[in-house]
Write a protein that holds these residues in place. Structure first.
Motif, short mmCIF file in Angstrom:
data_model
loop_
_atom_site.label_atom_id
_atom_site.label_comp_id
_atom_site.label_asym_id
_atom_site.label_seq_id
_atom_site.Cartn_x
_atom_site.Cartn_y
_atom_site.Cartn_z
N TRP A 8 -19.11 2.09 23.79
CA TRP A 8 -18.92 1.58 22.44
C TRP A 8 -19.48 0.17 22.30
O TRP A 8 -20.09 -0.18 21.29
CB TRP A 8 -17.45 1.62 22.02
CG TRP A 8 -17.10 2.94 21.41
CD1 TRP A 8 -16.35 3.93 21.97
CD2 TRP A 8 -17.53 3.43 20.15
NE1 TRP A 8 -16.28 5.00 21.11
CE2 TRP A 8 -16.98 4.72 19.98
CE3 TRP A 8 -18.30 2.90 19.13
CZ2 TRP A 8 -17.21 5.50 18.85
CZ3 TRP A 8 -18.52 3.68 17.98
CH2 TRP A 8 -17.98 4.95 17.86
N ASN A 9 -19.27 -0.67 23.29
CA ASN A 9 -19.81 -2.03 23.23
C ASN A 9 -21.33 -2.00 23.17
O ASN A 9 -21.95 -2.79 22.45
CB ASN A 9 -19.32 -2.86 24.41
CG ASN A 9 -17.90 -3.33 24.22
OD1 ASN A 9 -17.39 -3.37 23.11
ND2 ASN A 9 -17.25 -3.65 25.32
N ALA A 11 -23.19 0.38 21.87
CA ALA A 11 -23.56 0.82 20.53
C ALA A 11 -23.37 -0.30 19.51
O ALA A 11 -24.23 -0.55 18.66
CB ALA A 11 -22.75 2.05 20.13
N LEU A 12 -22.26 -1.00 19.61
CA LEU A 12 -21.99 -2.09 18.66
C LEU A 12 -22.91 -3.28 18.88
O LEU A 12 -23.26 -3.98 17.93
CB LEU A 12 -20.52 -2.51 18.76
CG LEU A 12 -19.54 -1.43 18.31
CD1 LEU A 12 -18.10 -1.86 18.63
CD2 LEU A 12 -19.69 -1.11 16.84
N ASP A 13 -23.34 -3.51 20.11
CA ASP A 13 -24.28 -4.60 20.40
C ASP A 13 -25.59 -4.40 19.66
O ASP A 13 -26.28 -5.36 19.32
CB ASP A 13 -24.53 -4.74 21.90
CG ASP A 13 -23.36 -5.36 22.64
OD1 ASP A 13 -22.46 -5.93 21.97
OD2 ASP A 13 -23.33 -5.27 23.88
N ARG A 14 -25.95 -3.15 19.40
CA ARG A 14 -27.20 -2.86 18.68
C ARG A 14 -27.14 -3.37 17.24
O ARG A 14 -28.17 -3.54 16.60
CB ARG A 14 -27.47 -1.36 18.68
CG ARG A 14 -27.80 -0.84 20.07
CD ARG A 14 -28.01 0.65 20.09
NE ARG A 14 -29.07 1.02 19.16
CZ ARG A 14 -29.24 2.24 18.69
NH1 ARG A 14 -28.43 3.20 19.05
NH2 ARG A 14 -30.22 2.51 17.86
N LEU A 15 -25.94 -3.63 16.74
CA LEU A 15 -25.79 -4.12 15.37
C LEU A 15 -25.91 -5.64 15.28
O LEU A 15 -25.93 -6.19 14.18
CB LEU A 15 -24.44 -3.68 14.81
CG LEU A 15 -24.25 -2.18 14.67
CD1 LEU A 15 -22.82 -1.86 14.27
CD2 LEU A 15 -25.24 -1.58 13.69
N GLU A 16 -25.98 -6.30 16.42
CA GLU A 16 -26.08 -7.76 16.43
C GLU A 16 -27.30 -8.22 15.62
O GLU A 16 -28.37 -7.67 15.72
CB GLU A 16 -26.21 -8.28 17.86
CG GLU A 16 -26.29 -9.77 17.93
CD GLU A 16 -25.26 -10.36 18.87
OE1 GLU A 16 -25.17 -11.58 18.88
OE2 GLU A 16 -24.57 -9.61 19.56
N TYR A 20 -24.25 -8.30 7.68
CA TYR A 20 -22.80 -8.18 7.72
C TYR A 20 -22.24 -8.52 6.36
O TYR A 20 -22.77 -9.38 5.66
CB TYR A 20 -22.21 -9.12 8.78
CG TYR A 20 -22.22 -8.53 10.16
CD1 TYR A 20 -21.04 -8.09 10.75
CD2 TYR A 20 -23.39 -8.38 10.86
CE1 TYR A 20 -21.04 -7.53 12.01
CE2 TYR A 20 -23.41 -7.81 12.12
CZ TYR A 20 -22.23 -7.39 12.69
OH TYR A 20 -22.24 -6.81 13.92
N ARG A 25 -14.07 0.12 5.37
CA ARG A 25 -13.77 1.02 6.49
C ARG A 25 -13.11 2.33 6.07
O ARG A 25 -12.83 3.16 6.89
CB ARG A 25 -12.90 0.34 7.55
CG ARG A 25 -13.59 -0.84 8.17
CD ARG A 25 -12.90 -1.43 9.34
NE ARG A 25 -11.52 -1.10 9.50
CZ ARG A 25 -10.91 -1.02 10.68
NH1 ARG A 25 -11.56 -1.22 11.78
NH2 ARG A 25 -9.63 -0.75 10.75
N GLY A 55 -18.13 -6.73 8.69
CA GLY A 55 -18.85 -5.86 9.61
C GLY A 55 -20.16 -5.40 8.98
O GLY A 55 -20.54 -5.86 7.90
N TYR A 59 -21.76 0.68 7.50
CA TYR A 59 -20.55 1.42 7.83
C TYR A 59 -19.99 2.12 6.60
O TYR A 59 -19.69 3.32 6.63
CB TYR A 59 -19.52 0.46 8.42
CG TYR A 59 -18.29 1.13 8.98
CD1 TYR A 59 -18.13 1.27 10.35
CD2 TYR A 59 -17.28 1.62 8.15
CE1 TYR A 59 -17.00 1.88 10.89
CE2 TYR A 59 -16.15 2.23 8.67
CZ TYR A 59 -16.01 2.35 10.03
OH TYR A 59 -14.91 2.95 10.56
#
Length: 86
Positions: A8-9, A11-16, A20, A25, A55, A59
């Protein structure tokens, strides 16, 4: 648990560095209310916002266009995604 967190980290790092914004949600059709007596954007009412946070804006788009609980036509899904991208 470590493997789950690692994946998960990653995958989420790809959003850096991506866009935002305030994301709800839980942004899907049952939480959107049409208020026909209003005009413009004020016609849209939104409920169930208690889990909102900052975020990636994509999303909420995915929650709306790809909600597994409702069936929408592929055309509407594509138009929703195209409008977001534009």
């Amino acid at each position: 648990r470590t493997g789950f967190t690692k994946e998960w980290n990653a995958a989420l790092d790809r959003l850096e560095g991506r866009e935002y914004t305030l994301m709800l949600r839980d942004f899907h059709s049952p939480n959107i209310i049409w208020r026909g007596n209003r005009s413009g954007h004020d016609r849209l009412g939104i409920v169930d916002v208690q889990d909102a946070l900052i975020g990636p804006s994509a999303y909420d788009l995915a929650s709306l266009a790809m909600d597994a609980r409702v069936t929408i036509s592929p055309e509407i899904e594509r138009r929703t995604l195209d409008a977001y991208i534009a």
